[in-house]
Enzyme design. Structure first.
Site, PDB file in Angstrom:
ATOM      1  N   THR A 150      -3.439  -5.273   0.646  1.00  7.97           N
ATOM      2  CA  THR A 150      -2.856  -3.955   0.910  1.00  7.97           C
ATOM      3  C   THR A 150      -3.767  -3.166   1.840  1.00  7.97           C
ATOM      4  OG1 THR A 150      -3.863  -2.930  -1.053  1.00  7.97           O
ATOM      5  CG2 THR A 150      -1.704  -3.996  -1.340  1.00  7.97           C
ATOM      6  N   ASP A 151      -5.047  -3.480   1.850  1.00  5.86           N
ATOM      7  CA  ASP A 151      -5.959  -2.832   2.789  1.00  5.86           C
ATOM      8  C   ASP A 151      -5.580  -3.185   4.225  1.00  5.86           C
ATOM      9  OD1 ASP A 151      -8.636  -1.303   2.976  1.00  5.86           O
ATOM     10  OD2 ASP A 151      -8.932  -3.030   4.289  1.00  5.86           O
ATOM     11  N   ASN A 177      20.604  21.354 -10.280  1.00  5.44           N
ATOM     12  CA  ASN A 177      21.200  22.688 -10.384  1.00  5.44           C
ATOM     13  C   ASN A 177      20.123  23.629 -10.899  1.00  5.44           C
ATOM     14  OD1 ASN A 177      22.849  24.879 -10.700  1.00  5.44           O
ATOM     15  ND2 ASN A 177      24.493  23.764 -11.736  1.00  5.44           N
ATOM     16  N   PHE A 226      32.396  28.833 -12.070  1.00  2.74           N
ATOM     17  CA  PHE A 226      32.365  27.675 -12.965  1.00  2.74           C
ATOM     18  C   PHE A 226      33.178  28.000 -14.216  1.00  2.74           C
ATOM     19  CE2 PHE A 226      30.136  24.659 -15.986  1.00  2.74           C
ATOM     20  CZ  PHE A 226      30.692  23.526 -15.438  1.00  2.74           C
ATOM     21  N   LYS A 244       0.857  -1.183   0.000  1.00  7.87           N
ATOM     22  CA  LYS A 244       0.000   0.000   0.000  1.00  7.87           C
ATOM     23  C   LYS A 244       0.892   1.233   0.000  1.00  7.87           C
ATOM     24  CE  LYS A 244      -4.453   0.357   0.550  1.00  7.87           C
ATOM     25  NZ  LYS A 244      -5.292  -0.362  -0.418  1.00  7.87           N
ATOM     26  N   GLN A 247      29.338  19.630  -8.142  1.00 11.85           N
ATOM     27  CA  GLN A 247      29.886  18.347  -7.695  1.00 11.85           C
ATOM     28  C   GLN A 247      30.762  18.535  -6.454  1.00 11.85           C
ATOM     29  OE1 GLN A 247      29.560  19.183 -10.913  1.00 11.85           O
ATOM     30  NE2 GLN A 247      29.541  17.399 -12.272  1.00 11.85           N
ATOM     31  N   HIS A 266      19.099  26.582 -12.243  1.00 14.66           N
ATOM     32  CA  HIS A 266      19.830  27.670 -12.900  1.00 14.66           C
ATOM     33  C   HIS A 266      19.157  29.031 -12.701  1.00 14.66           C
ATOM     34  CE1 HIS A 266      22.102  24.496 -14.702  1.00 14.66           C
ATOM     35  NE2 HIS A 266      21.113  24.068 -15.457  1.00 14.66           N
ATOM     36  N   ARG A 305      28.489  33.317  -9.666  1.00  9.47           N
ATOM     37  CA  ARG A 305      27.132  32.958 -10.087  1.00  9.47           C
ATOM     38  C   ARG A 305      26.311  32.580  -8.869  1.00  9.47           C
ATOM     39  NH1 ARG A 305      27.273  26.712 -12.565  1.00  9.47           N
ATOM     40  NH2 ARG A 305      28.267  25.796 -10.734  1.00  9.47           N
TER      41      ARG A 305
END
Lengths: 291, 291, 291, 291
Positions: D57-58, D244, D157, D12, D218, D246, D174
């Site tokens: 699943t109940d 990332n 970067f 479930k 990284q 941007h 940045r």
């Protein structure tokens, strides 16, 4: 046959603007989603595709970014600057409506104190504003959305109308939870400390929600609206939309736990939806530019 | 001080109803999301928490299910049945508004023909209806949403207004894509074949979108609205909201592919948003119960 | 102390690419979302921020667009071209994984036939592919997602295990609905007609769902997987994830409708989730590049 | 022909559980989404629809609620209780995996102090846990998701690999923004103060993000992972997935604002996606029950 163009508007929606203000090492971050809608003398573009009166929505987007160059400030002010600019500079445009949502960030706490330029998104309510301007008057509606609150007791629901489809049992103790979507109209646009006003309204909404012993979500809604207007003379009206986020007590008896309680299923759909307006009755009604 | 309750309404939102109609092996499936909103003499519940006039939203949900017991039929009719029931049976309720969305399913195709009771969800547009009733008059607005369409040519955009923030180049060939959100008001509520009317409006919208050589999305919007009203005498008004889903041609020259084209970046946000109404001018305007 | 870098990869996710192929007035539309993930000799960038081995994710995005300049073709081929390019052209990159989703469009039907360059989005299942390449071998997994299906009968559920928390009644007739998420691995990457193969698998999945009289969703899952492998010799393995989208029969007796049935509540959460693999046991297992 | 059932599991998903603990007027709120997946001797149900080994699943959902009757405690403990219960009580079940997400709430602040039973949802990161148990060993992975952070400077970067598709300019300043999705594996399951451990990891992740001067995402990822493992001896491994997000500086020069800066466009898609593992190399690897 009489087929004609009726109300219309156009603009750029959901411009994602982030502004960084730098004071040496210490930065401030403003994170907005801005939507612009313009109306005016726009029959030609609809009827024949003549774009002479159409300021491109791309230019509207550029304007949002350009106006942020010297700072954004409070979103109500930023919206007013934008709305006035479009109407006052474009001859064909008669009305502008700017919707703004401010996504919250706070400084990351480090052992040595708050970080100077590192932030974490908050998620306990987004501040909003809608501004309208028609060349003469301006209207400002501030708001907040996505503020989810819960009282784990202090809520009853009984004595309601019944019909043949009514099976709901009465209750004298239930969970009351909602996601507050509130918008409030300022009586004027000058002289207000928007940030202080917004923070105060938020506190009043939370306090009224927490402190109202509730016999219905409508009662809580009115109490929240009345608290805000009673406490903030600069406001004319408040509109609230409160989904009733149902929490159903799970019956634990079938599992051999007859006396147990305190366990709830939080349901998604359907949900109740309570909507209402609380207004001063001694003030002129809204022009309707910013709702 | 004059603080008072203004407009208000309440109800159950997003009731998920699936109805199976059985004719031997062959079944039909109806899949709806239904929202109810009621208004009327509801001051007491707001001001003091007295629920005597409040039919629980749980009962409203039950009513939606119970009314489906003998079949749903067209959503406009189902909405009218529900809206009339709430107003006519609850003394305190003066107005009801029912919103319905019908999620599309079609039979699974098997080698031997369509399956009798197996279905696959379609995703090319959801049929909607909103019905309002105030004890005297009723109003029906039909609609569709989430119908995403694209012309890969036949769209220009030039000759627009320019200001200091305008950098957009003119173009004589662009992709025009939008997700149609349309709602149209019926002049009356009697005698209409809702299913036929809806299918026809859908065809007219698609044809007008495909066949209009476009100098602006506003022009396309008006052409779509006019085509619908000209073709369907039972309709009084149509409102369209068309997001301009921008597709930007990728400049391939920097990659050593100077003449190449046909490659586009499909952007999420921001997007243009074009909204407009086309209406018959020889008919009374909407009462406003169903918009 | 031994702390070290383990598995890692990086890339650009969700590049939105639309390609228009023009043959005079008649256009074709290809609409993809492409994600790239690269792995290899990337210790330096993690340990010291030396980016010499890092092809920017922006360049990966550009590559997706540039490779579309001379046509996209089938997504499996497009993915293979991209994956091979990154590994074969970047000395530091040892493995590439490309995920592609193709959003469906079909021509708008006009009275005179299909429109030459006007399209409507379909919504009945998205075609997907994942391609892996490590400089030596390549692996292709095709798939589909968001294909929602429903059997309104032909499903039972009884004879299950019971414990003290079991309250579910047995049933010999229920609705069985699921949103198919299926991915199947090709035994090889050469010589397959990807489009034909995908269309055939889709037909087999739908037919097996519709034609299996079901005592459990697991049984239906296995029947779907077996049908696909039995019918398509080019496939080695199929993985299925099937949410059990519960539809609960509404008890209408409390509303004075004791014999009525056919009315269901479609629940959002929780839902069952059935996941399983069906594979040929006479083939080598996956290298694991594309799962 | 050799077609066979492979790996499979069922359960479930997304059980929404709210638990209220009452100490007089003062309440505590625990708000979880819980998913269970079970595997074991389940061939029969797949091959013939025989459900004798299938705990519904109940029932799994009921178990989640029933186990909350005497309190939930830390989610790692609650998950372990559930996982052990299913494997130890169901003869056919060999492995259980329980995923838990804890939605944050804090008390509403009133002028007189924190409210005793009124709460507001926080939105700055969801605490998660995944627990696996196979009858012998147990494995616990804690985590957090949706923690969005931003450094408005301190990120460069440059010096990256270039190919013919590279157009990205180098930058020495940045915005670096990401939504942290982190999961960390505990070396053992006994004796850990889960709440203290989680709070500490969260602080370490935030501090490492804020304090790492970054030449690539990284590098930031590894710094975050290393900081966590170095500071928390109870952990064996951490996996991070960092989109990332941007933020592109808007060029304001075309608008007559040549020197202006500090204005960014926050893009939705595509985004970079950086994924990596940091692990102790002197510990046995994961059994793989909880990843």
């Amino acid at each position: 046959m009489g087929i004609a163009l009726g109300d219309n508007r156009y603009g750029k929606a959901e411009v994602r603007l982030v502004r960084v203000d730098r004071d040496g090492e210490r930065h401030d971050l403003t994170d907005l989603t801005v939507s612009v809608a313009l109306a005016g003398d726009l029959d030609a573009v609809h009827l024949s595709g003549d774009n002479a009166h159409v300021l491109p929505t791309d230019s509207q987007k550029n304007t949002v970014y350009a106006f942020a160059a010297d700072g954004v400030g409070e979103i109500e002010d930023f919206g007013l600057r934008l709305a006035r600019h479009f109407v006052d500079s474009q001859p064909a445009i008669r009305r502008a409506r700017v919707e703004l949502a401010q996504h919250g960030w706070r400084r990351i706490e480090l052992p040595g104190g708050p970080a100077p330029h590192s932030f974490v998104r908050t998620g306990d309510g987004t501040r909003t504003a809608t501004v309208g301007y028609d060349g003469t008057g301006a209207e400002v509606v501030s708001g907040l959305t996505d503020l989810t609150v819960c009282n784990s007791t202090g809520s009853e629901f009984w004595g309601f109308a019944r019909d043949r489809y009514t099976t709901l049992p009465e209750t004298t103790d239930r969970i009351l939870a909602t996601a507050v979507d509130a918008r409030w109209r300022h009586a004027g646009t000058a002289g207000t400390d928007w940030a202080e006003s917004h923070a105060a309204v938020r506190r009043l909404l939370l306090a009224a929600f927490a402190e109202t012993y509730s016999y219905s979500l409508q009662q809580t809604l009115y109490a929240m609206g009345e608290r805000v207007l009673a406490g903030r003379g600069e406001l004319a009206e408040i509109r609230l939309a409160l989904p009733n986020k149902h929490h159903f007590a799970v019956d634990l008896a079938p599992f051999g736990l007859p006396g147990a309680d305190g366990v709830y299923h939080a349901a998604d759909r359907p949900y109740g939806l309570i909507e209402g307006t609380v207004a001063r009755d001694d003030l002129p009604p809204a022009i309707g530019l910013a709702w």
